[in-house]
Design a protein around this motif. Structure first.
Motif, short mmCIF file in Angstrom:
data_model
loop_
_atom_site.label_atom_id
_atom_site.label_comp_id
_atom_site.label_asym_id
_atom_site.label_seq_id
_atom_site.Cartn_x
_atom_site.Cartn_y
_atom_site.Cartn_z
N UNK A 46 0.83 -1.20 0.00
CA UNK A 46 0.00 0.00 0.00
C UNK A 46 0.87 1.25 0.00
N UNK A 47 0.50 2.23 -0.84
CA UNK A 47 1.18 3.52 -0.92
C UNK A 47 0.22 4.62 -0.53
N UNK A 48 0.56 5.38 0.51
CA UNK A 48 -0.25 6.50 0.98
C UNK A 48 0.37 7.78 0.43
N UNK A 49 -0.25 8.38 -0.58
CA UNK A 49 0.30 9.55 -1.28
C UNK A 49 -0.15 10.83 -0.59
N UNK A 50 0.77 11.79 -0.48
CA UNK A 50 0.53 13.05 0.25
C UNK A 50 0.13 12.73 1.68
N UNK A 51 0.90 11.86 2.31
CA UNK A 51 0.54 11.29 3.61
C UNK A 51 0.70 12.27 4.77
N UNK A 52 1.72 13.13 4.71
CA UNK A 52 1.94 14.09 5.80
C UNK A 52 2.09 13.39 7.14
N UNK A 53 1.27 13.78 8.10
CA UNK A 53 1.32 13.20 9.44
C UNK A 53 0.19 12.18 9.66
N UNK A 54 -0.39 11.70 8.57
CA UNK A 54 -1.54 10.80 8.69
C UNK A 54 -1.21 9.53 9.46
N UNK A 55 -2.17 9.10 10.27
CA UNK A 55 -2.05 7.81 10.96
C UNK A 55 -2.62 6.67 10.12
N UNK A 56 -3.18 6.98 8.95
CA UNK A 56 -3.82 5.93 8.16
C UNK A 56 -2.86 4.82 7.76
N UNK B 61 5.45 15.30 -0.42
CA UNK B 61 6.34 16.29 -1.01
C UNK B 61 7.26 16.91 0.04
N UNK B 62 6.79 16.96 1.30
CA UNK B 62 7.56 17.61 2.36
C UNK B 62 8.53 16.68 3.08
#
Length: 215
Positions: free
Chosen positions: A41-51, A68-69
């Motif tokens: 699984x790839x979480x794109x634009x994940x940031x600080x997500x817990x998903x 991106x960050x």
């Protein structure tokens, strides 16, 4: 799907009054992707997500986080850089999701990402975009109070100034969605979903449309 993973203090702190909206987005993508222990699984634009942690805990899937960050390149399970060029192998993942971020892909990054997802996905793989912002008018919503230097607004799009705290949010009309997204699908097949009762869950829930692409 149990709501237990969404009850952490961090999850509620990050999303504040939109906690239930984010939980709904994650619930929808988890169900539509059909995640399991054999998935990558790839979480794109994940940031600080817990998903990604929720996916790993509930499904046993291998997880990648992209943003991106993040520092450029691959560092553990984190991938930094543009979503148009993700340094994973062809057919290297089976499931991808983008939550509340696709509308912020400036310039041609939306089109380029769809092409990149087609490269990354295995046959039978799926990409879920939630929410997908669609409307009768092609427009860019932008907050005049934020730094908008170097923003390149789309030619032909109406500019709507609104205190959203985001400098760029794209709302597609049907013609623009076909031109920018569907024409880039290649071997990906689109199914669209209309969420009609989100507000019954919580007044702050705003998701209306979900895009599910399958290779």
């Amino acid at each position: 799907l149990s709501l237990a993973p969404y009850r952490s203090r961090l999850y509620r702190w990050v999303y504040g009054p939109y906690f239930m909206e984010k939980a709904l987005e994650h619930f929808l993508s988890y169900q539509l992707l059909g995640l399991g222990p054999n998935d990558v699984y790839l979480d794109v634009a994940s940031g600080f997500s817990e998903f990604p942690d929720i996916v790993a805990a509930l499904s046993g899937a291998r997880v990648w986080r992209h943003d991106l960050d993040y520092p450029a390149g691959v560092h553990g399970d984190m991938i930094g850089g543009t979503a148009a060029h993700i340094p994973l192998s062809d057919a290297g993942v089976s499931k991808i999701a983008v939550h509340s971020s696709f509308e912020e892909f400036e310039g041609d990054a939306d089109t380029a990402f769809i092409r990149e997802a087609g490269r990354l996905l295995r046959p039978g793989g799926r990409l879920c975009i939630v929410p997908l912002f669609l409307g009768d008018r092609y427009c860019i919503v932008t907050d005049p109070a934020v730094d908008r230097r170097k923003v390149c607004f789309d030619a032909g799009a109406a500019i709507v100034e609104f205190p959203s705290r985001n400098r760029f949010e794209r709302l597609y009309d049907a013609h623009t969605f076909r031109r920018r997204v569907l024409q880039a699908c290649g071997t990906l097949r689109l199914s669209g979903y209309h969420v009609v009762n989100a507000a019954y869950l919580d007044p702050n829930c705003f998701v209306r449309f979900v895009a599910l692409f399958e290779k």
